[in-house]
Design an enzyme around this catalytic site. Structure first.
Site, PDB file in Angstrom:
ATOM      1  N   ARG A 105      16.015   6.327  25.640  1.00 26.52           N
ATOM      2  CA  ARG A 105      14.585   7.291  26.101  1.00 26.52           C
ATOM      3  C   ARG A 105      13.107   5.893  26.168  1.00 26.52           C
ATOM      4  O   ARG A 105      11.952   6.315  26.583  1.00 26.52           O
ATOM      5  CB  ARG A 105      13.768   8.196  25.434  1.00 26.52           C
ATOM      6  CG  ARG A 105      14.997   9.432  25.301  1.00 26.52           C
ATOM      7  CD  ARG A 105      14.466  10.234  24.238  1.00 26.52           C
ATOM      8  NE  ARG A 105      14.471  10.125  23.381  1.00 26.52           N
ATOM      9  CZ  ARG A 105      14.938  10.925  22.010  1.00 26.52           C
ATOM     10  NH1 ARG A 105      14.827  11.739  21.750  1.00 26.52           N
ATOM     11  NH2 ARG A 105      15.247   9.723  20.595  1.00 26.52           N
TER      12      ARG A 105
ATOM     13  N   SER B 105      15.334  16.468  20.228  1.00 27.07           N
ATOM     14  CA  SER B 105      16.040  17.659  19.420  1.00 27.07           C
ATOM     15  C   SER B 105      15.202  18.487  18.472  1.00 27.07           C
ATOM     16  O   SER B 105      14.652  19.437  18.322  1.00 27.07           O
ATOM     17  CB  SER B 105      17.660  17.986  18.950  1.00 27.07           C
ATOM     18  OG  SER B 105      18.541  17.397  19.939  1.00 27.07           O
TER      19      SER B 105
END
Ligand code: PNS
Length: 161
Positions: A90, A128
């Protein structure tokens, strides 16, 4: 037959994970998405739940299979006959940790190389943990998790309250 393994905690699977799965599935003949144990994390969902979320989320991709494994990734990749470990990146902040793991995994199993897929820009900030935090505080996670499992996650988290 080119087989790859995409390992992770998937606690729970996010739209960012799904994006990596869909892209990796196009690059390999078979993609094993493996729910594994990260010693640094205590999962909220048990591994059956996490695998169930992944099964539902990836039902439309024929060459993806969901698995669970509790041991070493390098060993499991060998058992699966994988030539590659797929990881999503990311941001630069992911890099150092992922780089060290890729080197360790290659030392443990020189047959398997790690392939990094850059996140799609719209999922750069997603994780998450962030999604669980938003849901636990009553916020909407509809834009962050696959639609197929949104209600399952929300219901399951309400049970935990
Ligand atoms: O989604 P995560 O939590 O970033 O995934 C990390 C995971 C589960 C892929 C990593 O912790 C892992 O590979 N666990 C299996 C045990 C192992 O092989 N550890 C040594 C890694 S060098």
């Amino acid at each position: 037959m080119k087989i790859a393994i995409y390992p992770g905690s998937f606690d729970p699977v996010t739209l960012g994970h799904l994006d990596v799965i869909e892209r990796a599935a196009k690059m390999f003949d078979r993609l094993v998405v493996a729910v594994m144990h990260n010693g640094a994390k205590k999962p909220l969902f048990n591994s059956e739940e996490r695998m169930g979320f992944l099964e539902k989320t990836t039902a439309h991709i024929p060459n993806v299979e969901i698995a669970g494994f509790d041991g070493l990734l390098a060993e499991y990749a060998g058992q699966c006959g994988a030539c590659a470990i797929v990881k999503g990146l990311r941001a630069v902040s992911d890099f150092e940790y992922e780089f060290a793991m890729a080197l360790a995994n290659r030392k443990l199993n020189p047959q398997v190389d790690t392939v990094f897929l850059m996140t799609s820009a719209q999922y750069m900030y997603l994780s998450s943990s962030m999604i669980k935090d938003i849901a636990q505080h009553g916020g909407s996670i509809a834009d962050f998790v696959p639609a197929a499992i949104h209600d399952d996650i929300v219901l399951r988290m309400r049970k935990d309250d």
